[in-house]
Scaffold this motif. Sequence first.
Motif, PDB file in Angstrom:
ATOM      1  N   TYR A  21       0.845  -1.185   0.000  1.00  0.00           N
ATOM      2  CA  TYR A  21       0.000   0.000   0.000  1.00  0.00           C
ATOM      3  C   TYR A  21       0.880   1.234   0.000  1.00  0.00           C
ATOM      4  O   TYR A  21       1.833   1.333   0.769  1.00  0.00           O
ATOM      5  CB  TYR A  21      -0.913   0.008   1.235  1.00  0.00           C
ATOM      6  CG  TYR A  21      -1.941  -1.088   1.201  1.00  0.00           C
ATOM      7  CD1 TYR A  21      -1.670  -2.334   1.750  1.00  0.00           C
ATOM      8  CD2 TYR A  21      -3.176  -0.882   0.604  1.00  0.00           C
ATOM      9  CE1 TYR A  21      -2.612  -3.353   1.705  1.00  0.00           C
ATOM     10  CE2 TYR A  21      -4.120  -1.893   0.551  1.00  0.00           C
ATOM     11  CZ  TYR A  21      -3.832  -3.116   1.100  1.00  0.00           C
ATOM     12  OH  TYR A  21      -4.764  -4.117   1.051  1.00  0.00           O
ATOM     13  N   GLY A  28      -4.912  -6.951   9.860  1.00  0.00           N
ATOM     14  CA  GLY A  28      -5.775  -5.767   9.871  1.00  0.00           C
ATOM     15  C   GLY A  28      -5.020  -4.495  10.183  1.00  0.00           C
ATOM     16  O   GLY A  28      -5.607  -3.433  10.315  1.00  0.00           O
ATOM     17  N   SER A  29      -3.710  -4.581  10.290  1.00  0.00           N
ATOM     18  CA  SER A  29      -2.953  -3.391  10.647  1.00  0.00           C
ATOM     19  C   SER A  29      -2.036  -3.003   9.504  1.00  0.00           C
ATOM     20  O   SER A  29      -1.325  -3.833   8.958  1.00  0.00           O
ATOM     21  CB  SER A  29      -2.109  -3.663  11.894  1.00  0.00           C
ATOM     22  OG  SER A  29      -1.313  -2.541  12.205  1.00  0.00           O
ATOM     23  N   TYR A  30      -2.091  -1.738   9.127  1.00  0.00           N
ATOM     24  CA  TYR A  30      -1.277  -1.293   7.994  1.00  0.00           C
ATOM     25  C   TYR A  30      -0.421  -0.124   8.427  1.00  0.00           C
ATOM     26  O   TYR A  30      -0.432   0.932   7.822  1.00  0.00           O
ATOM     27  CB  TYR A  30      -2.191  -0.868   6.842  1.00  0.00           C
ATOM     28  CG  TYR A  30      -3.118  -1.965   6.358  1.00  0.00           C
ATOM     29  CD1 TYR A  30      -4.362  -2.143   6.932  1.00  0.00           C
ATOM     30  CD2 TYR A  30      -2.734  -2.810   5.327  1.00  0.00           C
ATOM     31  CE1 TYR A  30      -5.204  -3.147   6.500  1.00  0.00           C
ATOM     32  CE2 TYR A  30      -3.577  -3.814   4.883  1.00  0.00           C
ATOM     33  CZ  TYR A  30      -4.800  -3.984   5.474  1.00  0.00           C
ATOM     34  OH  TYR A  30      -5.633  -4.968   5.052  1.00  0.00           O
ATOM     35  N   ILE A  31       0.320  -0.299   9.516  1.00  0.00           N
ATOM     36  CA  ILE A  31       1.121   0.797  10.038  1.00  0.00           C
ATOM     37  C   ILE A  31       2.111   1.240   8.981  1.00  0.00           C
ATOM     38  O   ILE A  31       2.948   0.458   8.523  1.00  0.00           O
ATOM     39  CB  ILE A  31       1.878   0.376  11.310  1.00  0.00           C
ATOM     40  CG1 ILE A  31       0.866  -0.019  12.405  1.00  0.00           C
ATOM     41  CG2 ILE A  31       2.736   1.525  11.802  1.00  0.00           C
ATOM     42  CD1 ILE A  31       1.515  -0.525  13.669  1.00  0.00           C
ATOM     43  N   PRO A  32       2.027   2.490   8.550  1.00  0.00           N
ATOM     44  CA  PRO A  32       2.883   2.937   7.454  1.00  0.00           C
ATOM     45  C   PRO A  32       4.280   3.335   7.896  1.00  0.00           C
ATOM     46  O   PRO A  32       4.498   3.761   9.029  1.00  0.00           O
ATOM     47  CB  PRO A  32       2.120   4.149   6.902  1.00  0.00           C
ATOM     48  CG  PRO A  32       1.359   4.678   8.067  1.00  0.00           C
ATOM     49  CD  PRO A  32       1.050   3.505   8.950  1.00  0.00           C
ATOM     50  N   PHE A  69      -2.237   5.611  17.499  1.00  0.00           N
ATOM     51  CA  PHE A  69      -0.799   5.597  17.294  1.00  0.00           C
ATOM     52  C   PHE A  69      -0.214   6.958  17.673  1.00  0.00           C
ATOM     53  O   PHE A  69      -0.812   8.002  17.420  1.00  0.00           O
ATOM     54  CB  PHE A  69      -0.469   5.291  15.823  1.00  0.00           C
ATOM     55  CG  PHE A  69      -1.057   4.008  15.337  1.00  0.00           C
ATOM     56  CD1 PHE A  69      -2.310   3.974  14.749  1.00  0.00           C
ATOM     57  CD2 PHE A  69      -0.358   2.807  15.475  1.00  0.00           C
ATOM     58  CE1 PHE A  69      -2.865   2.787  14.310  1.00  0.00           C
ATOM     59  CE2 PHE A  69      -0.910   1.620  15.042  1.00  0.00           C
ATOM     60  CZ  PHE A  69      -2.164   1.601  14.456  1.00  0.00           C
ATOM     61  N   TYR A 115       3.133   9.405  17.213  1.00  0.00           N
ATOM     62  CA  TYR A 115       4.317   9.661  16.426  1.00  0.00           C
ATOM     63  C   TYR A 115       5.062  10.870  16.985  1.00  0.00           C
ATOM     64  O   TYR A 115       4.489  11.736  17.646  1.00  0.00           O
ATOM     65  CB  TYR A 115       3.948   9.976  14.964  1.00  0.00           C
ATOM     66  CG  TYR A 115       3.431   8.807  14.163  1.00  0.00           C
ATOM     67  CD1 TYR A 115       2.096   8.430  14.235  1.00  0.00           C
ATOM     68  CD2 TYR A 115       4.279   8.095  13.317  1.00  0.00           C
ATOM     69  CE1 TYR A 115       1.615   7.358  13.481  1.00  0.00           C
ATOM     70  CE2 TYR A 115       3.810   7.031  12.564  1.00  0.00           C
ATOM     71  CZ  TYR A 115       2.466   6.669  12.656  1.00  0.00           C
ATOM     72  OH  TYR A 115       2.006   5.620  11.914  1.00  0.00           O
ATOM     73  N   GLN A 151      -6.387   4.671  12.911  1.00  0.00           N
ATOM     74  CA  GLN A 151      -6.544   3.921  11.672  1.00  0.00           C
ATOM     75  C   GLN A 151      -8.008   3.641  11.427  1.00  0.00           C
ATOM     76  O   GLN A 151      -8.713   3.192  12.326  1.00  0.00           O
ATOM     77  CB  GLN A 151      -5.781   2.603  11.742  1.00  0.00           C
ATOM     78  CG  GLN A 151      -5.946   1.754  10.483  1.00  0.00           C
ATOM     79  CD  GLN A 151      -5.488   0.330  10.664  1.00  0.00           C
ATOM     80  OE1 GLN A 151      -4.976  -0.039  11.708  1.00  0.00           O
ATOM     81  NE2 GLN A 151      -5.665  -0.487   9.659  1.00  0.00           N
ATOM     82  N   TYR A 185      -5.106   6.438   7.524  1.00  0.00           N
ATOM     83  CA  TYR A 185      -4.758   6.907   8.849  1.00  0.00           C
ATOM     84  C   TYR A 185      -5.108   8.387   8.928  1.00  0.00           C
ATOM     85  O   TYR A 185      -4.679   9.174   8.091  1.00  0.00           O
ATOM     86  CB  TYR A 185      -3.258   6.723   9.116  1.00  0.00           C
ATOM     87  CG  TYR A 185      -2.885   5.307   9.457  1.00  0.00           C
ATOM     88  CD1 TYR A 185      -2.836   4.326   8.485  1.00  0.00           C
ATOM     89  CD2 TYR A 185      -2.603   4.944  10.770  1.00  0.00           C
ATOM     90  CE1 TYR A 185      -2.514   3.031   8.801  1.00  0.00           C
ATOM     91  CE2 TYR A 185      -2.271   3.641  11.097  1.00  0.00           C
ATOM     92  CZ  TYR A 185      -2.227   2.684  10.110  1.00  0.00           C
ATOM     93  OH  TYR A 185      -1.914   1.401  10.435  1.00  0.00           O
TER      94      TYR A 185
END
Lengths: 113, 113
Positions: A32, A97-101, B34, B36, B97, B102
Amino acid sequence: QKEVEQDPGPLSVPEGAIVSLNCTYSNSAFQYFMWYRQYSRKGPELLMYTYSSGNKEDGRFTAQVDKSSKYISLFIRDSQPSDSATYLCAMSLASGGSYIPTFGRGTSLIVHP
Amino acid sequence: GAVVSQHPSWVICKSGTSVKIECRSLDFQATTMFWYRQFPKQSLMLMATSNEGSKATYEQGVEKDKFLINHASLTLSTLTVTSAHPEDSSFYICSVQRGYGYTFGSGTRLTVV
């Protein structure tokens, strides 16, 4: 080598120019791809996201992904002074289910009248 | 995407004191948020994943005793910077998310003097 490389700029262009912003990455598992715009002292806002390779267009913005070259681009047509901001690319794995960028450092764009 | 509110937008504190930053998901029940940190002209660095009703998951190199995270409800996560030092001065941003996207809060500029 960082996972995501992005030239910080600044990139200065005249109003109306076509802008090309780019990122390269090293992890071929990224699926992604996203572009965020961040104005000074503000949180990033999602501009576009694409899955896998190909192009996606939204108004004046076109996102392009070339997975074979591990290279992504954001094109801005007819740039406006209001487009002046920092543009961050981001990419993530397709895992559960997690798409931490993972973010690039951002490119500062200045569009002058 | 979700609507995320972050407060305060900026804070100045004395070295050795603690500062609490709030992140609220206004229209979405977020089991995960999250946190940052972003230094000037640098990319967003994930500090920790905040999990509702359980302990946060910290990224490598982030001191969990210094950066206390509490996610007591589905709409609120807090980050407390304890015994702040000048090197903790940074831009702290939370995100939620939702689907592939996000949504970020507007960020908190922390200056420790």
